[in-house]
Design a protein around this motif. Structure first.
Motif, short mmCIF file in Angstrom:
data_model
loop_
_atom_site.label_atom_id
_atom_site.label_comp_id
_atom_site.label_asym_id
_atom_site.label_seq_id
_atom_site.Cartn_x
_atom_site.Cartn_y
_atom_site.Cartn_z
N SER A 293 -6.94 -1.47 -5.61
CA SER A 293 -7.96 -0.51 -5.19
C SER A 293 -7.24 0.65 -4.52
O SER A 293 -6.00 0.69 -4.46
CB SER A 293 -8.94 -1.16 -4.20
OG SER A 293 -8.32 -1.40 -2.95
N ASP A 294 -8.01 1.61 -3.99
CA ASP A 294 -7.39 2.55 -3.07
C ASP A 294 -7.44 1.93 -1.67
O ASP A 294 -7.92 0.80 -1.49
CB ASP A 294 -8.04 3.93 -3.15
CG ASP A 294 -9.45 4.01 -2.55
OD1 ASP A 294 -9.94 2.99 -1.99
OD2 ASP A 294 -10.06 5.09 -2.65
N PHE B 251 0.33 5.81 0.25
CA PHE B 251 -0.50 7.02 0.23
C PHE B 251 0.16 8.04 -0.68
O PHE B 251 1.37 8.19 -0.67
CB PHE B 251 -0.69 7.57 1.64
CG PHE B 251 -1.43 6.61 2.53
CD1 PHE B 251 -2.79 6.40 2.35
CD2 PHE B 251 -0.78 5.89 3.51
CE1 PHE B 251 -3.49 5.51 3.15
CE2 PHE B 251 -1.46 4.99 4.31
CZ PHE B 251 -2.81 4.80 4.14
N ARG C 153 -11.99 1.29 -2.79
CA ARG C 153 -12.64 1.84 -3.97
C ARG C 153 -11.76 1.66 -5.20
O ARG C 153 -10.55 1.49 -5.07
CB ARG C 153 -12.94 3.33 -3.74
CG ARG C 153 -13.84 3.59 -2.55
CD ARG C 153 -13.91 5.06 -2.20
NE ARG C 153 -12.59 5.59 -1.83
CZ ARG C 153 -12.41 6.66 -1.06
NH1 ARG C 153 -13.45 7.31 -0.58
NH2 ARG C 153 -11.19 7.07 -0.77
N GLN D 13 -9.24 2.41 0.76
CA GLN D 13 -10.59 2.20 1.30
C GLN D 13 -11.36 1.16 0.48
O GLN D 13 -12.54 0.94 0.72
CB GLN D 13 -11.36 3.52 1.31
CG GLN D 13 -10.97 4.46 2.46
CD GLN D 13 -9.58 5.06 2.24
OE1 GLN D 13 -9.30 5.60 1.17
NE2 GLN D 13 -8.73 4.96 3.24
N TRP E 113 0.85 -1.19 0.00
CA TRP E 113 0.00 0.00 0.00
C TRP E 113 0.88 1.24 0.00
O TRP E 113 2.05 1.20 0.38
CB TRP E 113 -0.94 0.01 1.20
CG TRP E 113 -0.32 0.47 2.50
CD1 TRP E 113 -0.37 1.73 3.02
CD2 TRP E 113 0.46 -0.32 3.42
NE1 TRP E 113 0.32 1.78 4.23
CE2 TRP E 113 0.83 0.53 4.48
CE3 TRP E 113 0.87 -1.66 3.44
CZ2 TRP E 113 1.60 0.08 5.56
CZ3 TRP E 113 1.63 -2.10 4.51
CH2 TRP E 113 1.99 -1.25 5.55
N SER F 247 -6.28 8.79 -7.62
CA SER F 247 -6.59 8.38 -6.25
C SER F 247 -5.52 8.86 -5.27
O SER F 247 -4.35 9.02 -5.62
CB SER F 247 -6.71 6.85 -6.16
OG SER F 247 -7.75 6.37 -7.00
N GLU F 248 -5.93 9.07 -4.02
CA GLU F 248 -5.02 9.55 -3.00
C GLU F 248 -4.32 8.42 -2.25
O GLU F 248 -3.49 8.68 -1.37
CB GLU F 248 -5.77 10.45 -2.01
CG GLU F 248 -6.31 11.72 -2.64
CD GLU F 248 -7.02 12.61 -1.64
OE1 GLU F 248 -7.21 12.17 -0.48
OE2 GLU F 248 -7.39 13.74 -2.01
N SER F 249 -4.67 7.18 -2.56
CA SER F 249 -4.01 6.04 -1.94
C SER F 249 -4.07 4.86 -2.90
O SER F 249 -4.78 4.90 -3.91
CB SER F 249 -4.68 5.67 -0.61
OG SER F 249 -6.05 5.34 -0.81
N PHE F 250 -3.32 3.82 -2.56
CA PHE F 250 -3.17 2.68 -3.46
C PHE F 250 -2.99 1.42 -2.64
O PHE F 250 -2.26 1.42 -1.64
CB PHE F 250 -1.94 2.90 -4.35
CG PHE F 250 -1.61 1.75 -5.27
CD1 PHE F 250 -2.18 1.67 -6.53
CD2 PHE F 250 -0.71 0.76 -4.90
CE1 PHE F 250 -1.88 0.62 -7.40
CE2 PHE F 250 -0.39 -0.28 -5.75
CZ PHE F 250 -0.98 -0.36 -7.00
N TRP G 196 -9.20 2.05 -8.02
CA TRP G 196 -8.03 2.93 -8.08
C TRP G 196 -7.86 3.52 -9.47
O TRP G 196 -8.07 2.84 -10.48
CB TRP G 196 -6.76 2.16 -7.73
CG TRP G 196 -5.53 3.03 -7.81
CD1 TRP G 196 -5.08 3.91 -6.87
CD2 TRP G 196 -4.60 3.12 -8.90
NE1 TRP G 196 -3.94 4.55 -7.30
CE2 TRP G 196 -3.63 4.07 -8.56
CE3 TRP G 196 -4.52 2.48 -10.15
CZ2 TRP G 196 -2.56 4.41 -9.40
CZ3 TRP G 196 -3.45 2.81 -11.00
CH2 TRP G 196 -2.49 3.76 -10.63
#
Length: 272
Positions: A241-242, A219, A246, A244, A217, A252-255, A248
């Motif tokens: 996904s991200d 951010f 969702r 959360q 992961w 996106s703000e995360s991975f 990707w």
């Protein structure tokens, strides 16, 4: 990031282009390996940036003309730290020295990557590790491979028995992101078996695609350090996904990339 269906003509074209991309990336890797050896000293940020640029330029002098010849109409992403969506059409997203700072410190964890993005979907990627000679490849809908051998993600179903990893996106990351990285590592230290934290991101994603690690992961992040691994992990049967859970995208703000069997647990841990 679901697999992208391809026509027979598109698949044949991309397969041929993949072989030529492999040749270009390996040539760039050879040039960087010739520059590898002693620790490169630097005393200021300016000296560091100059040394990093020297490696980038040595690889780009090989990659840019060869890849441009392959797809003359494709755009070229100039900055490997750029993020967000690209305009429609084809783009080469290249990191000429992924893990460049490791190269300068005489550490072997670095790579050369080239990814062709079509309408914001990675369709072809090559990641070459010059210090081992390994070359990872993937084309959308045709699987992920290590030197021609198929890759499959881990079949683990228990985060508590998993090796997971993370990386920092940039040296001068926003303070909020830094704190979020720290809290996520703490959460994973409680829930996972082993937590690894190092740069570059791509090498962790290679391990996820090959089943050697179970999740990665990050951010924030740039296109160049996530797109190659996103395609490799997807084509090896993993989930993207991200943080959360969702879908990707490069915006996106995360991975999060993981084996399917621990994805839900990983999302729960990172969402705390």
């Amino acid at each position: 990031m679901p697999r992208t269906p391809r026509t027979t003509n598109t698949a044949a074209r991309d397969a041929d282009m993949l072989d030529q991309t492999v040749t270009a990336v390996r040539a760039a890797g050879s040039a960087l390996r010739e520059r590898f050896g002693e620790v490169v000293p630097y005393r200021t940020r300016e000296e560091l940036m100059h040394a990093l640029a020297g490696n980038d330029d040595a690889a780009l002098d090989i990659l840019r003309p060869r890849l441009t010849q392959l797809r003359p109409d494709a755009g070229w992403v100039e900055d490997e730290l750029d993020g967000g969506a690209l305009p429609d059409g084809e783009w080469w997203v290249v990191d000429p020295a992924e893990g460049n700072v490791n190269h300068l410190h005489a550490l072997p964890e670095w790579a050369v990557t080239a990814t062709l993005v079509r309408d914001n979907q990675p369709v072809l990627t090559v990641v070459h590790l010059p210090m081992t000679g390994d070359t990872y490849t993937a084309t959308a809908g045709a699987g992920a491979h290590l030197d021609g051998r198929p890759l499959r993600v881990s079949q683990t179903t228990d985060l508590g028995l998993s090796i997971v990893a993370t990386s920092q996106a940039r040296p001068d990351e926003d303070a909020t992101v830094v704190r979020r990285v720290g809290s996520s590592i703490t959460a994973m230290l409680f829930d996972a078996l082993v937590v690894r934290a190092a740069v570059p991101a791509t090498l962790h994603l290679l391990n996820v695609a090959a089943g050697r690690a179970d999740a990665f992961w990050q951010f924030a992040g740039a296109r160049a350090d996530l797109l190659p691994g996103a395609l490799l992990v997807t084509e090896a049967g993993g989930r993207i996904s991200d943080a959360q859970g969702r879908p990707w995208t490069p915006q996106s703000e995360s991975f999060l990339a993981s084996a399917p069997g621990i994805h839900t647990e990983a999302v729960a841990t990172l969402s705390r």
